[in-house]
Every structure is written in structure tokens, then in C-alpha cells.
Design a protein around this motif. Structure first.
Motif, PDB file in Angstrom:
ATOM      1  N   HIS A  75       0.873  -1.175  -0.130  1.00 46.84           N
ATOM      2  CA  HIS A  75      -0.056  -0.023   0.132  1.00 46.84           C
ATOM      3  C   HIS A  75       0.910   1.233   0.186  1.00 46.84           C
ATOM      4  O   HIS A  75       2.115   0.960  -0.116  1.00 46.84           O
ATOM      5  CB  HIS A  75      -1.095  -0.004   1.197  1.00 46.84           C
ATOM      6  CG  HIS A  75      -0.332   0.019   2.443  1.00 46.84           C
ATOM      7  ND1 HIS A  75       0.620  -1.088   2.935  1.00 46.84           N
ATOM      8  CD2 HIS A  75      -0.434   0.838   3.474  1.00 46.84           C
ATOM      9  CE1 HIS A  75       0.965  -0.691   4.192  1.00 46.84           C
ATOM     10  NE2 HIS A  75       0.330   0.629   4.549  1.00 46.84           N
ATOM     11  N   ALA A  76       0.239   2.442   0.176  1.00 48.60           N
ATOM     12  CA  ALA A  76       0.930   3.621  -0.204  1.00 48.60           C
ATOM     13  C   ALA A  76       1.558   4.403   1.067  1.00 48.60           C
ATOM     14  O   ALA A  76       1.829   5.469   0.857  1.00 48.60           O
ATOM     15  CB  ALA A  76      -0.084   4.613  -1.237  1.00 48.60           C
ATOM     16  N   HIS A  77       1.331   3.744   2.005  1.00 47.81           N
ATOM     17  CA  HIS A  77       1.757   4.663   3.218  1.00 47.81           C
ATOM     18  C   HIS A  77       3.321   4.822   3.371  1.00 47.81           C
ATOM     19  O   HIS A  77       4.088   3.826   2.665  1.00 47.81           O
ATOM     20  CB  HIS A  77       1.259   3.836   4.594  1.00 47.81           C
ATOM     21  CG  HIS A  77      -0.226   3.978   4.909  1.00 47.81           C
ATOM     22  ND1 HIS A  77      -0.780   3.213   5.770  1.00 47.81           N
ATOM     23  CD2 HIS A  77      -1.058   4.824   4.327  1.00 47.81           C
ATOM     24  CE1 HIS A  77      -1.975   3.806   5.704  1.00 47.81           C
ATOM     25  NE2 HIS A  77      -2.351   4.711   4.819  1.00 47.81           N
ATOM     26  N   HIS A  78       3.691   6.076   3.986  1.00 37.21           N
ATOM     27  CA  HIS A  78       5.041   6.290   4.126  1.00 37.21           C
ATOM     28  C   HIS A  78       5.997   5.386   4.432  1.00 37.21           C
ATOM     29  O   HIS A  78       7.072   4.893   3.915  1.00 37.21           O
ATOM     30  CB  HIS A  78       5.124   7.408   4.861  1.00 37.21           C
ATOM     31  CG  HIS A  78       6.554   7.966   5.216  1.00 37.21           C
ATOM     32  ND1 HIS A  78       7.145   7.422   6.379  1.00 37.21           N
ATOM     33  CD2 HIS A  78       7.448   8.820   4.677  1.00 37.21           C
ATOM     34  CE1 HIS A  78       8.346   7.945   6.547  1.00 37.21           C
ATOM     35  NE2 HIS A  78       8.808   8.885   5.329  1.00 37.21           N
ATOM     36  N   ASP A  79       5.526   4.435   5.523  1.00 39.90           N
ATOM     37  CA  ASP A  79       6.584   3.442   6.032  1.00 39.90           C
ATOM     38  C   ASP A  79       6.858   2.494   4.886  1.00 39.90           C
ATOM     39  O   ASP A  79       7.790   1.690   5.143  1.00 39.90           O
ATOM     40  CB  ASP A  79       6.248   3.035   7.330  1.00 39.90           C
ATOM     41  CG  ASP A  79       4.823   2.361   7.402  1.00 39.90           C
ATOM     42  OD1 ASP A  79       3.949   3.151   6.607  1.00 39.90           O
ATOM     43  OD2 ASP A  79       4.486   1.441   8.134  1.00 39.90           O
ATOM     44  N   HIS A  80       5.951   2.279   3.775  1.00 37.51           N
ATOM     45  CA  HIS A  80       6.245   1.347   2.951  1.00 37.51           C
ATOM     46  C   HIS A  80       6.766   1.690   1.673  1.00 37.51           C
ATOM     47  O   HIS A  80       7.068   0.957   0.483  1.00 37.51           O
ATOM     48  CB  HIS A  80       4.871   0.668   2.836  1.00 37.51           C
ATOM     49  CG  HIS A  80       4.567  -0.186   4.132  1.00 37.51           C
ATOM     50  ND1 HIS A  80       4.787  -1.554   4.471  1.00 37.51           N
ATOM     51  CD2 HIS A  80       3.844   0.470   5.132  1.00 37.51           C
ATOM     52  CE1 HIS A  80       4.100  -1.782   5.421  1.00 37.51           C
ATOM     53  NE2 HIS A  80       3.595  -0.632   5.952  1.00 37.51           N
ATOM     54  N   CYS A  81       6.756   2.861   1.496  1.00 37.09           N
ATOM     55  CA  CYS A  81       6.517   3.627   0.179  1.00 37.09           C
ATOM     56  C   CYS A  81       7.868   4.690   0.137  1.00 37.09           C
ATOM     57  O   CYS A  81       8.367   5.208  -1.036  1.00 37.09           O
ATOM     58  CB  CYS A  81       5.457   4.158  -0.667  1.00 37.09           C
ATOM     59  SG  CYS A  81       4.695   2.764  -1.021  1.00 37.09           S
ATOM     60  N   ALA A  82       8.371   5.259   1.279  1.00 30.52           N
ATOM     61  CA  ALA A  82       9.385   6.340   1.259  1.00 30.52           C
ATOM     62  C   ALA A  82      10.513   6.191   0.467  1.00 30.52           C
ATOM     63  O   ALA A  82      11.378   7.011   0.465  1.00 30.52           O
ATOM     64  CB  ALA A  82       9.342   6.944   2.664  1.00 30.52           C
TER      65      ALA A  82
END
Ligand SMILES: [Zn+2]
Ligand SMILES: [Zn+2]
Length: 261
Positions: A75-82
Motif C-alpha cells: 500500500h501507499a503509506h510512508h513506511d512502505h513507500c518512502a
């Protein structure tokens, strides 16, 4: 093939710069107890990455991974995509080709608000829950996860071994529960300890253990652990708490599981 845990922390990671609680103190004193943000790599003839957290570059170097053949996003949340920026540089200037990437339509739309057009450097395959993608010696099935809209987990099947990775997930849907019954390895959200602040989007340690037992999975690995919130819990205390369950393990940064193939 191996499942390599790049990170096993929740959105905050452990330790955090603004905190001096016993959990952070324990992790300051012992590098093995630090938890960077959650991701895994599947390493075999090809290397697949699930998620791109903020520490991605450091995590990959720590594990000696210098090539990525495909990216799967939950998914697109910060902890997975930053960490996507690191992959953009890798694709544009090292590969000089688009990096294959799998995600839902919702995740793509959300990420394009912050990252611009991802299709300029990613070769995007959009998937919906239930879809299976086949690669040489390995299959990935997108699992519906109860979290942000369009969140997925992945069921990874190799010759003889089934491994499910659901780092951000609240209650399991009946479809998902049926699909995960008896899997060899279930890697599951255990964001909270004690009180669960977001019971529709995450699990607490005791809930993850209950699900693992109900589904009769062979081995349960707890991940995406905050270690904070209502009740900070040290790794030492948590190890003691789960010692009663033979098949339950705490994932940790750098853990490697053989997953067949
Ligand atoms: Zn997360
Ligand atoms: Zn702390």
C-alpha cells in the motif's frame, strides 16, 4: 529461495529519535533489537522486493542485495513507500530500464499524488485481490488486507512451501482466512501490544497469535511491531511472552527463512 526480512518495525521504527522509553533504550544498547520499517526481499535466481521503506538503501546493503528484478507494493503509506526514490534512481540510471512493479489501482493513484508519474520508470502491473502472478519457480497471489483502501498482502508459493506476508492488516476476510489455512509460514501484522488503537486496520500481538492458531499455520512470524503505544514492551519481555507457543516467532531485521524452490 529465501525470505529476507529487511525491516520489521511499524511506522515509527525502533528506536525513535524523540523517545527514551525502555524499548528504545534496549535497542540503543543492542543493534540486533533495532527495527527499521517493514519490508521483505525474496531472494533466489531473481530478487523480488515487497515494499520500499525509508531505510531501503541501507537495508539492501546490510543484506548484500545489489539487484532487484521486481517490486511488489502492499500500500501507499510512508513506511512502505518512502524508499521509492532510491528505486527510481536505480531504474533510471543503473538499469536504464523500467523496473517491473505490482500494486493495486488505489495504491498507484495514491502514490502518483506524491511521486508524480510512476509509469515513467516503473513497468506497472495492476492487480486486484485474488490475482496470481506466475514467475519462474514462484507465484505471488494478491491477498485482500483490511487496512487503507486497496491494501494487499501476498501469498508466495514455491515448490512445496507457502508463505504469506501481511504486514498491515486488521481482521482477516473470510476469503483470506480460507486461503491461509495451514500455510507453512504466516508473517503477520503485530503492530500493537495490549490495547489495539486501530482494530480495523492493525492487529495486536495477542490477536495475531490467536489468528495463527485458528488457521493452524505451521509457523507464525510477528512483524510490523511498534513496540510502543499504550504499553511499550521490550523484545526481552515479548520473547518471554511468546515462549509458551512453539510455532510463534518474532521476526527481526536480518532474519532469513528458507522458503523452498
Ligand atoms: Zn505500515
Ligand atoms: Zn521508545
Amino acid at each position: 529461495m529465501e525470505l529476507v526480512f529487511l525491516g520489521t518495525g511499524a511506522g515509527n521504527g525502533v528506536p525513535v529519535f524523540y523517545c527514551g522509553c525502555p524499548v528504545c533504550e534496549e535497542a540503543q544498547g543492542d543493534a540486533r533489537l533495532r527495527r527499521t520499517r517493514s519490508a521483505v526481499a525474496v531472494v533466489g535466481d531473481a530478487t523480488y522486493l515487497i515494499d520500499a521503506p525509508p531505510e531501503l538503501s541501507v537495508q539492501l546493503m546490510r543484506e548484500g542485495i545489489c539487484r532487484i528484478d521486481g517490486l511488489f507494493l502492499t500500500h501507499a503509506h510512508h513506511d512502505h513507500c518512502a524508499g521509492l526514490g532510491d528505486l527510481e534512481i536505480y531504474a533510471r540510471y543503473h538499469l536504464k530500464a523500467k523496473l517491473p512493479a505490482v500494486m493495486t489501482k488505489e495504491t498507484l493513484e495514491e502514490l502518483e499524488k506524491s511521486h508524480g508519474s510512476l509509469k515513467d520508470w516503473l513497468q506497472v502491473t495492476l492487480v486486484a485481490p485474488g490475482v496470481t502472478l506466475k514467475y519462474p519457480g514462484i507465484e505471488f497471489t494478491a491477498l485482500p488486507a483490511s487496512h487503507a483502501p486497496g491494501t494487499l498482502g501476498y501469498l508466495i508459493n514455491t515448490a512445496g512451501v507457502s508463505t504469506a506476508y501481511l504486514p498491515d492488516n486488521g481482521p482477516l476476510t473470510p476469503w483470506c482466512a480460507a486461503r491461509l489455512r495451514g500455510v507453512d509460514n504466516l508473517v503477520l501484522d503485530a503492530t500493537f501490544h495490549g490495547e489495539n488503537w486501530y482494530p480495523q486496520q492493525h492487529l495486536a500481538v495477542h490477536e495475531a497469535i490467536r489468528i495463527g492458531r485458528e488457521l493452524a499455520v505451521k509457523r507464525l512470524y510477528l512483524t510490523h511491531m511498534s513496540m510502543h503505544y499504550s504499553e511499550p514492551v521490550t523484545s526481552a519481555a515479548l520473547e518471554q511472552e511468546i515462549a509458551a507457543y512453539d510455532s510463534v516467532h518474532l521476526a527481526y531485521d536480518g532474519l532469513r527463512l528458507g522458503i523452498g524452490g
